[in-house]
Motif scaffolding. Structure first.
Motif, PDB file in Angstrom:
ATOM      1  N   SER A   1      59.096  49.522  20.092  1.00  0.00           N
ATOM      2  CA  SER A   1      59.442  49.063  21.593  1.00  0.00           C
ATOM      3  C   SER A   1      60.001  50.169  22.429  1.00  0.00           C
ATOM      4  CB  SER A   1      60.143  47.783  21.574  1.00  0.00           C
ATOM      5  OG  SER A   1      60.605  47.482  22.752  1.00  0.00           O
ATOM      6  N   TYR A   2      59.461  50.589  23.295  1.00  0.00           N
ATOM      7  CA  TYR A   2      60.078  51.543  24.244  1.00  0.00           C
ATOM      8  C   TYR A   2      60.922  50.893  25.356  1.00  0.00           C
ATOM      9  CZ  TYR A   2      57.015  55.057  22.036  1.00  0.00           C
ATOM     10  OH  TYR A   2      56.422  55.676  21.258  1.00  0.00           O
ATOM     11  N   ARG A   3      60.849  49.745  25.468  1.00  0.00           N
ATOM     12  CA  ARG A   3      61.945  49.066  26.528  1.00  0.00           C
ATOM     13  C   ARG A   3      63.334  49.359  25.939  1.00  0.00           C
ATOM     14  NH1 ARG A   3      58.965  43.333  26.952  1.00  0.00           N
ATOM     15  NH2 ARG A   3      58.686  43.654  24.761  1.00  0.00           N
ATOM     16  N   ARG A   4      63.278  49.258  24.629  1.00  0.00           N
ATOM     17  CA  ARG A   4      64.910  49.730  23.953  1.00  0.00           C
ATOM     18  C   ARG A   4      65.389  51.129  24.385  1.00  0.00           C
ATOM     19  NH1 ARG A   4      65.346  46.415  19.089  1.00  0.00           N
ATOM     20  NH2 ARG A   4      63.155  45.426  18.822  1.00  0.00           N
TER      21      ARG A   4
ATOM     22  N   LEU B   1      68.749  40.779  24.535  1.00  0.00           N
ATOM     23  CA  LEU B   1      67.473  41.309  24.746  1.00  0.00           C
ATOM     24  C   LEU B   1      66.364  41.603  23.832  1.00  0.00           C
ATOM     25  CD1 LEU B   1      68.489  44.015  27.566  1.00  0.00           C
ATOM     26  CD2 LEU B   1      67.201  41.955  27.999  1.00  0.00           C
ATOM     27  N   SER B   2      66.861  41.764  22.656  1.00  0.00           N
ATOM     28  CA  SER B   2      65.756  41.990  21.543  1.00  0.00           C
ATOM     29  C   SER B   2      65.408  40.891  21.104  1.00  0.00           C
ATOM     30  CB  SER B   2      66.555  43.047  20.290  1.00  0.00           C
ATOM     31  OG  SER B   2      67.613  42.153  19.789  1.00  0.00           O
TER      32      SER B   2
ATOM     33  N   SER C   1      68.105  44.914  16.494  1.00  0.00           N
ATOM     34  CA  SER C   1      68.999  44.741  17.534  1.00  0.00           C
ATOM     35  C   SER C   1      69.877  45.308  18.058  1.00  0.00           C
ATOM     36  CB  SER C   1      69.091  43.152  17.830  1.00  0.00           C
ATOM     37  OG  SER C   1      70.175  42.911  17.066  1.00  0.00           O
TER      38      SER C   1
ATOM     39  N   GLY D   1      65.940  51.795  27.386  1.00  0.00           N
ATOM     40  CA  GLY D   1      66.735  51.554  28.719  1.00  0.00           C
ATOM     41  C   GLY D   1      68.191  51.108  28.151  1.00  0.00           C
TER      42      GLY D   1
ATOM     43  N   ASP E   1      58.117  37.920  23.033  1.00  0.00           N
ATOM     44  CA  ASP E   1      57.134  38.313  24.011  1.00  0.00           C
ATOM     45  C   ASP E   1      55.978  38.750  22.977  1.00  0.00           C
ATOM     46  OD1 ASP E   1      58.700  37.680  25.918  1.00  0.00           O
ATOM     47  OD2 ASP E   1      59.193  39.571  26.546  1.00  0.00           O
TER      48      ASP E   1
ATOM     49  N   SER F   1      72.352  43.825  24.004  1.00  0.00           N
ATOM     50  CA  SER F   1      71.445  44.215  23.112  1.00  0.00           C
ATOM     51  C   SER F   1      70.590  43.246  22.128  1.00  0.00           C
ATOM     52  CB  SER F   1      71.901  45.324  22.243  1.00  0.00           C
ATOM     53  OG  SER F   1      71.277  46.234  21.587  1.00  0.00           O
TER      54      SER F   1
ATOM     55  N   LYS G   1      64.866  38.405  23.189  1.00  0.00           N
ATOM     56  CA  LYS G   1      63.682  38.109  24.084  1.00  0.00           C
ATOM     57  C   LYS G   1      62.377  38.823  24.036  1.00  0.00           C
ATOM     58  CE  LYS G   1      63.285  37.973  29.073  1.00  0.00           C
ATOM     59  NZ  LYS G   1      62.323  39.085  28.958  1.00  0.00           N
ATOM     60  N   TRP G   2      62.869  40.166  23.555  1.00  0.00           N
ATOM     61  CA  TRP G   2      61.669  40.815  23.410  1.00  0.00           C
ATOM     62  C   TRP G   2      60.665  40.626  22.186  1.00  0.00           C
ATOM     63  CZ3 TRP G   2      64.942  45.822  24.673  1.00  0.00           C
ATOM     64  CH2 TRP G   2      65.054  46.118  25.981  1.00  0.00           C
TER      65      TRP G   2
END
Lengths: 182, 178
Positions: free
Chosen positions: A140-143, A175-176, B115, A145, A182, A172, A178-179
């Protein structure tokens, strides 16, 4: 793979002494080699489990692994023995190193060598981060950020570590979660 | 310089549980407290202690913390710093290990690790960044550090080999340009 019989306190001491003695430039890889490959105390899967736990817990990863392994095989004293054995030779080398360094520290060549080694080793820490980024975050490239935010808060804004972690860890984690959904 | 050991102990006791992902997470905070804010250690000495810790086998950054203790309060400072920074996290590891053993193979462990990963990676990168910033004053240092970081991050050469190459490169460039 056949495991050896569970190590006693003396074997724990010898195993972790060996890890501490040979682990130049970090003890992580040596620990795996000795605990899993050479002495066969744990299966690779079990070792990875304990390592993951040691990495999540605060403190040196291999130090935590020594406590977890020691306690698993020989209780509290096993943990104390494993941790102590791991630290004995680094500390011995350290006193020798300090002695040698103070005898030569005034030489210009030693000065520039220290500077060079320090710079290269600092670069290596950033390289380790890049490597971790490639291996751990690729799904996941969103990480990225979050990596950038951590860097901004710690290295650029110089916020105190305690307050930074107080915000960054829950963020962190949430968000993970939530991701992952998805 | 006289330096109360209890002061040193308190600082490292309070850092112990903040070492997320390993002792390298503490480098920026140690630099902040000991070099930037209090001036107990000069940037030059900080560089020496770090370089020396990298030369020795064993858990390098713990060794560096011991050296910081030594620097401010000699042998007792060394022991106090190491024991203080190891104490709380070791007790926690032992306790959680006990708890975990009775719930073996919790699948969420891996997810928890994932995470936390971005924070751990960010801290590790920050630690290298702050070190370069403290050690070097010119572009040559940043060039060497960047080169080592790229080689280390993109290839799977042995870390000791990369460290050796980087040190040689730095030796040559520093001799030529400064």
């Amino acid at each position: 793979m056949n495991l050896s019989s569970p190590p006693g306190k003396w074997e724990l001491f010898r195993g972790f002494l060996e890890i501490g003695m040979t682990g130049f430039g970090g003890v992580g890889t040596v620990a795996y080699h000795i605990i899993v490959t050479k002495r066969r105390w744990l299966s690779p899967q079990d070792y990875m489990d304990l390592l993951a736990l040691g990495q999540i817990l605060p403190g040196g990863n291999v130090l935590n692994v020594s406590i977890l392994v020691g306690d698993r095989f020989a209780g509290v004293w096993g943990a104390v023995i494993a941790l102590t054995a791991l630290m004995v030779s680094p500390l011995l080398f350290l006193s020798l190193g300090l002695f040698a360094y103070h005898s030569f520290a005034h030489l210009p060549f030693v000065q520039i060598l220290t500077l060079s080694l320090g710079t290269a080793a600092a670069g290596q820490a950033m390289g380790l981060a890049l490597k971790m980024m490639r291996h751990m975050l690729s799904p996941s490239y969103r990480r990225f950020g979050l990596v950038g935010l951590t860097f901004l808060v710690i290295a650029i804004l110089r916020i105190s570590l305690f307050y930074a972690l107080l915000c960054l860890i829950p963020l962190s984690f949430l968000l993970s979660q939530k991701w992952d959904k998805d | 310089m006289s330096f109360p050991l209890s002061h040193l102990a308190l600082r490292f006791l309070s850092l112990s549980l903040l070492a997320v992902g390993g002792a390298q997470a503490l480098v920026p905070q140690i630099q902040l407290e000991f070099v930037t804010q209090t001036h107990w250690i000069s940037p030059h000495e900080f560089t020496e202690l770090f370089a020396l810790s990298q030369l020795l086998p064993g858990p390098n950054l713990l060794v560096m913390i011991g050296l910081i203790g030594w620097h401010v309060a000699e042998a007792p400072g060394f022991l106090v710093a190491i024991l203080a920074v190891m104490g709380p996290s070791s007790v926690l590891a032992w306790g959680v290990g006990r708890f975990y053993a009775s719930f073996a193979h919790i699948p969420s462990l891996l997810r928890l690790k994932m995470s936390l990963a971005p924070v751990v990676v960010g801290l590790t990168f920050s630690s290298g960044w702050i070190l370069v910033q403290t050690i070097t004053t010119d572009k040559t240092g940043w060039f060497v550090a960047g080169f080592v970081a790229l080689v280390g991050g993109l290839t799977s050469l042995h870390p000791t080999l990369i460290l050796g190459m980087g040190t040689c490169l730095a030796l040559i460039l520093f001799s030529l340009f400064s």
